[in-house]
Scaffold this motif. Structure first.
Motif, PDB file in Angstrom:
ATOM      1  N   ALA A 225      -3.407  -2.473   4.215  1.00 44.51           N
ATOM      2  CA  ALA A 225      -2.400  -3.481   4.579  1.00 44.51           C
ATOM      3  C   ALA A 225      -1.624  -3.827   3.318  1.00 44.51           C
ATOM      4  CB  ALA A 225      -3.074  -4.741   5.127  1.00 44.51           C
ATOM      5  N   ILE A 226      -0.361  -4.279   3.502  1.00 48.57           N
ATOM      6  CA  ILE A 226       0.398  -4.730   2.321  1.00 48.57           C
ATOM      7  C   ILE A 226       1.012  -6.103   2.593  1.00 48.57           C
ATOM      8  CG2 ILE A 226       0.940  -2.379   1.560  1.00 48.57           C
ATOM      9  CD1 ILE A 226       3.868  -2.909   2.471  1.00 48.57           C
ATOM     10  N   GLY A 227       1.164  -6.882   1.521  1.00 47.02           N
ATOM     11  CA  GLY A 227       1.851  -8.166   1.593  1.00 47.02           C
ATOM     12  C   GLY A 227       3.029  -8.120   0.637  1.00 47.02           C
ATOM     13  N   ILE A 228       4.211  -8.528   1.119  1.00 42.11           N
ATOM     14  CA  ILE A 228       5.403  -8.459   0.267  1.00 42.11           C
ATOM     15  C   ILE A 228       5.974  -9.857   0.080  1.00 42.11           C
ATOM     16  CG2 ILE A 228       7.718  -7.487   0.003  1.00 42.11           C
ATOM     17  CD1 ILE A 228       6.934  -5.209   1.832  1.00 42.11           C
ATOM     18  N   SER A 229       6.136 -10.263  -1.171  1.00 45.62           N
ATOM     19  CA  SER A 229       6.809 -11.520  -1.468  1.00 45.62           C
ATOM     20  C   SER A 229       8.277 -11.183  -1.714  1.00 45.62           C
ATOM     21  CB  SER A 229       6.180 -12.150  -2.709  1.00 45.62           C
ATOM     22  OG  SER A 229       6.974 -13.219  -3.133  1.00 45.62           O
ATOM     23  N   GLU A 230       9.136 -11.718  -0.854  1.00 47.68           N
ATOM     24  CA  GLU A 230      10.492 -11.183  -0.784  1.00 47.68           C
ATOM     25  C   GLU A 230      11.548 -12.242  -1.098  1.00 47.68           C
ATOM     26  OE1 GLU A 230      12.955  -9.031   2.873  1.00 47.68           O
ATOM     27  OE2 GLU A 230      11.383 -10.469   3.268  1.00 47.68           O
ATOM     28  N   ASN A 231      12.232 -12.091  -2.237  1.00 49.88           N
ATOM     29  CA  ASN A 231      13.420 -12.927  -2.410  1.00 49.88           C
ATOM     30  C   ASN A 231      14.642 -12.090  -2.045  1.00 49.88           C
ATOM     31  OD1 ASN A 231      14.251 -11.462  -4.682  1.00 49.88           O
ATOM     32  ND2 ASN A 231      13.008 -12.727  -6.027  1.00 49.88           N
ATOM     33  N   THR A 232      15.803 -12.723  -1.940  1.00 42.06           N
ATOM     34  CA  THR A 232      16.941 -12.015  -1.345  1.00 42.06           C
ATOM     35  C   THR A 232      17.371 -10.792  -2.150  1.00 42.06           C
ATOM     36  OG1 THR A 232      17.675 -14.006  -0.238  1.00 42.06           O
ATOM     37  CG2 THR A 232      19.336 -12.308  -0.562  1.00 42.06           C
ATOM     38  N   SER A 233      17.440 -10.913  -3.478  1.00 45.13           N
ATOM     39  CA  SER A 233      17.949  -9.768  -4.240  1.00 45.13           C
ATOM     40  C   SER A 233      16.993  -8.573  -4.173  1.00 45.13           C
ATOM     41  CB  SER A 233      18.229 -10.161  -5.692  1.00 45.13           C
ATOM     42  OG  SER A 233      17.081 -10.714  -6.264  1.00 45.13           O
ATOM     43  N   ALA A 234      15.741  -8.817  -3.780  1.00 44.56           N
ATOM     44  CA  ALA A 234      14.777  -7.710  -3.661  1.00 44.56           C
ATOM     45  C   ALA A 234      14.602  -7.275  -2.205  1.00 44.56           C
ATOM     46  CB  ALA A 234      13.433  -8.138  -4.238  1.00 44.56           C
ATOM     47  N   ALA A 235      15.374  -7.867  -1.288  1.00 40.70           N
ATOM     48  CA  ALA A 235      15.127  -7.629   0.145  1.00 40.70           C
ATOM     49  C   ALA A 235      15.317  -6.161   0.534  1.00 40.70           C
ATOM     50  CB  ALA A 235      16.021  -8.526   0.990  1.00 40.70           C
TER      51      ALA A 235
ATOM     52  N   ALA B 260       5.513   1.633   5.080  1.00 46.50           N
ATOM     53  CA  ALA B 260       4.180   1.198   5.528  1.00 46.50           C
ATOM     54  C   ALA B 260       4.057   1.347   7.044  1.00 46.50           C
ATOM     55  CB  ALA B 260       3.939  -0.249   5.108  1.00 46.50           C
ATOM     56  N   GLN B 261       5.139   0.995   7.756  1.00 48.96           N
ATOM     57  CA  GLN B 261       5.104   1.117   9.223  1.00 48.96           C
ATOM     58  C   GLN B 261       4.916   2.576   9.632  1.00 48.96           C
ATOM     59  OE1 GLN B 261       8.834  -0.850  10.036  1.00 48.96           O
ATOM     60  NE2 GLN B 261       7.829  -2.712  10.775  1.00 48.96           N
ATOM     61  N   LYS B 262       5.555   3.465   8.887  1.00 43.29           N
ATOM     62  CA  LYS B 262       5.447   4.894   9.185  1.00 43.29           C
ATOM     63  C   LYS B 262       4.002   5.375   9.021  1.00 43.29           C
ATOM     64  CE  LYS B 262       8.602   8.689   8.448  1.00 43.29           C
ATOM     65  NZ  LYS B 262       9.578   9.243   7.525  1.00 43.29           N
ATOM     66  N   ILE B 263       3.351   4.849   7.969  1.00 40.66           N
ATOM     67  CA  ILE B 263       1.950   5.234   7.739  1.00 40.66           C
ATOM     68  C   ILE B 263       1.051   4.565   8.780  1.00 40.66           C
ATOM     69  CG2 ILE B 263       0.052   5.189   6.036  1.00 40.66           C
ATOM     70  CD1 ILE B 263       2.190   4.774   3.869  1.00 40.66           C
ATOM     71  N   GLY B 264       1.523   3.427   9.305  1.00 39.63           N
ATOM     72  CA  GLY B 264       0.745   2.725  10.328  1.00 39.63           C
ATOM     73  C   GLY B 264      -0.129   1.618   9.776  1.00 39.63           C
ATOM     74  N   ILE B 265       0.274   1.025   8.647  1.00 39.38           N
ATOM     75  CA  ILE B 265      -0.523  -0.091   8.116  1.00 39.38           C
ATOM     76  C   ILE B 265       0.248  -1.406   8.283  1.00 39.38           C
ATOM     77  CG2 ILE B 265      -1.862   1.283   6.468  1.00 39.38           C
ATOM     78  CD1 ILE B 265       0.006   0.381   4.254  1.00 39.38           C
ATOM     79  N   PRO B 266      -0.473  -2.515   8.522  1.00 31.18           N
ATOM     80  CA  PRO B 266       0.210  -3.799   8.735  1.00 31.18           C
ATOM     81  C   PRO B 266       0.959  -4.290   7.497  1.00 31.18           C
ATOM     82  CG  PRO B 266      -2.146  -3.947   9.241  1.00 31.18           C
ATOM     83  CD  PRO B 266      -1.925  -2.611   8.615  1.00 31.18           C
ATOM     84  N   VAL B 267       2.096  -4.949   7.766  1.00 28.50           N
ATOM     85  CA  VAL B 267       2.929  -5.503   6.687  1.00 28.50           C
ATOM     86  C   VAL B 267       3.008  -7.020   6.885  1.00 28.50           C
ATOM     87  CG1 VAL B 267       5.249  -5.536   5.676  1.00 28.50           C
ATOM     88  CG2 VAL B 267       4.346  -3.406   6.648  1.00 28.50           C
ATOM     89  N   ILE B 268       2.792  -7.763   5.798  1.00 30.02           N
ATOM     90  CA  ILE B 268       2.949  -9.225   5.837  1.00 30.02           C
ATOM     91  C   ILE B 268       4.100  -9.562   4.891  1.00 30.02           C
ATOM     92  CG2 ILE B 268       1.798 -11.444   5.479  1.00 30.02           C
ATOM     93  CD1 ILE B 268      -0.862  -9.617   5.329  1.00 30.02           C
ATOM     94  N   LEU B 269       5.099 -10.289   5.398  1.00 26.55           N
ATOM     95  CA  LEU B 269       6.258 -10.634   4.566  1.00 26.55           C
ATOM     96  C   LEU B 269       6.322 -12.142   4.370  1.00 26.55           C
ATOM     97  CD1 LEU B 269       8.632  -8.423   6.598  1.00 26.55           C
ATOM     98  CD2 LEU B 269       8.518  -8.205   4.133  1.00 26.55           C
ATOM     99  N   GLY B 270       6.564 -12.569   3.128  1.00 25.60           N
ATOM    100  CA  GLY B 270       6.732 -14.002   2.874  1.00 25.60           C
ATOM    101  C   GLY B 270       7.795 -14.199   1.811  1.00 25.60           C
TER     102      GLY B 270
END
Ligand code: SF4
Length: 429
Positions: A61-71, A81-91
């Motif tokens: 699984a991966i967690g991504i901390s996302e500000n706008t310039s890195a979106a 990650a979706q292609k590999i089939g692992i869950p993604v958490i975005l905050g």
């Protein structure tokens, strides 16, 4: 279970290239999230790395901390990650503000207190339980958990740790994402926790709060407890720092190791300040310059950050800023283009007026014009903006500011590296 916590790479408008290699800060978010990763999870932290250097295949699984310039980079990672089939958490700010968009990339944590929901989500994943579409994190955790700075890989020759004493902000600048994340929440962390945290950082650190001295009783007590640690540090401030009633704080702060201040002067005219909604920053400009001179006299480096692009800004605004740079004793100045980050009042206003000209999030880094100006044509604005940088980084100004700087080596090194990076940016245009 193997988990990757990621802050994707963002293109910087001002600090990059040699300057970033020489000295920089790591993100403050990831060390604050790590204490919420449940025991038994094998995790790795990736901060500011090129996407291709993040081996997603190794994780569950991966967690991504996302500000706008890195979106944009966050989206590329999420799709991989979706292609590999692992869950993604975005905050983070972008995930919170653009929730409807972002939920197609994964489970979204909305709000600035992402630790507790992250813990809950990872616990559920470990048990194989299903997840909600989103989790809200607008209320603060009941107990402070010390940030895990040890997980941040040393990437810079001269690393400055970010330290945060506050959550949220009592002010309401219309371009700022703090309200998007925290609403009207504002509080300080307990002083003993902050001191415990500072003991874990190296010799140098940076208070990233805009309002370190807002609660003067808290701030002065913090300074007293900080003094014996013998650290050297920098802070950012609004223009009220140095007001008569803040003099005792500045004295205590110097004794506690304060050696550099970044002053955010968001607007230079009454009308632009009014537009920004920056009510606390309405000190007349001359008063601010006098305060800056007093603080500089103590031996503290000063950098001023100017913002341009308000509806009331005209070519005269650039003349005024150039004049202020000449009059000020500040060791350096940087120039931000007003940027309508999603979720802010400014973004909502400009979107309603149909004035946003690009939704390429990589351009949202205060170095690009992303909306239609009211006060002048884009070409004229960009020309004046680039000339302001050029003037500020001219050899004669570098010489003048280096000679009067409390720390000539830092001032010179920073200016030459910025000059080099600006040249690179202009060559790309
Ligand atoms: S003072 Fe700083 S943190 Fe607070 S709202 Fe304004 S820009 Fe945001």
């Amino acid at each position: 279970m193997r988990f990757a916590l990621i802050a994707p790479k963002a293109e910087s408008a001002i600090y990059d290239g040699h300057l970033k290699k020489l000295f920089n800060m790591y993100t403050t978010t990831l060390p604050h999230l790590v204490p919420y990763i449940p025991k038994g999870i094998d995790f790795k932290v990736f901060s500011g790395r090129e996407n291709n250097n993040i081996p997603l295949e190794e994780f569950d699984a991966i967690g991504i901390s996302e500000n706008t310039s890195a979106a944009n980079n966050a989206h590329i990672l999420a799709k991989r990650a979706q292609k590999i089939g692992i869950p993604v958490i975005l905050g983070g700010t972008h995930a919170t503000a653009m929730f409807e968009e972002e939920k197609k990339y994964g489970v979204v944590v909305r709000g600035g207190h992402g630790g507790p929901p992250l813990e809950m989500i990872l616990n559920r994943l470990q048990k194989g339980l299903p997840l909600e579409e989103h989790y809200d994190a607008f209320t603060s955790p009941t107990k402070f958990r010390s940030p895990r700075r040890d997980v941040m890989k040393k990437r810079f020759a001269y690393e400055i740790a970010p330290v945060s004493t506050t959550v949220g902000c009592p002010w309401n600048c219309n371009y700022c994402s703090v309200k998007t994340l925290y609403g009207n929440t504002f509080f300080h962390y307990p002083i003993d926790e902050i001191i415990k945290d500072i003991k874990t950082v190296g010799k140098h650190f940076f208070f990233v709060d805009d309002n370190l001295s807002y609660d003067q009783i808290y701030a002065e007590e913090l300074m007293k407890q900080l003094t014996p640690l013998n650290k050297k540090w920098a802070m950012q401030a609004v223009s009220s720092l140095g007001n008569k009633e803040q003099e005792s704080f500045v004295d205590l702060a110097y004794d506690a190791g304060l050696r550099a201040v970044y002053f955010g002067l968001d607007g230079v005219t009454e009308s632009s300040l009014k537009e920004a909604g920056a009510g606390h920053k309405r000190n007349p400009i001359q008063k601010t310059l006098d305060q800056i001179a007093r603080i500089h006299d103590k031996g503290i480096l000063i950098e001023i950050g100017f913002v341009v692009g308000y509806d009331h800004d005209t070519e005269e605004t650039f003349d005024l800023i150039q004049n202020l740079i000449d009059k000020s004793v500040a060791d350096s100045a940087i120039f931000h283009i007003l940027t309508p980050y999603p979720g802010t009042a400014l973004f909502n206003k400009l979107k309603k007026q149909n004035r946003i000209t690009t939704f390429d999030w990589s351009k949202y880094n205060t170095g690009n014009l992303t909306f239609e100006l009211a006060g002048m044509p884009k070409q004229v604005f960009m020309d004046r903006y680039n000339r302001l940088w050029e003037y500020n980084l001219s050899i004669s100004r570098i010489w003048k500011t280096t000679r009067s700087s409390p720390n000539p080596i830092i001032t010179l090194g920073k200016k030459l590296a910025t000059k080099n990076y600006r040249r690179k940016i202009l060559n790309q245009v």
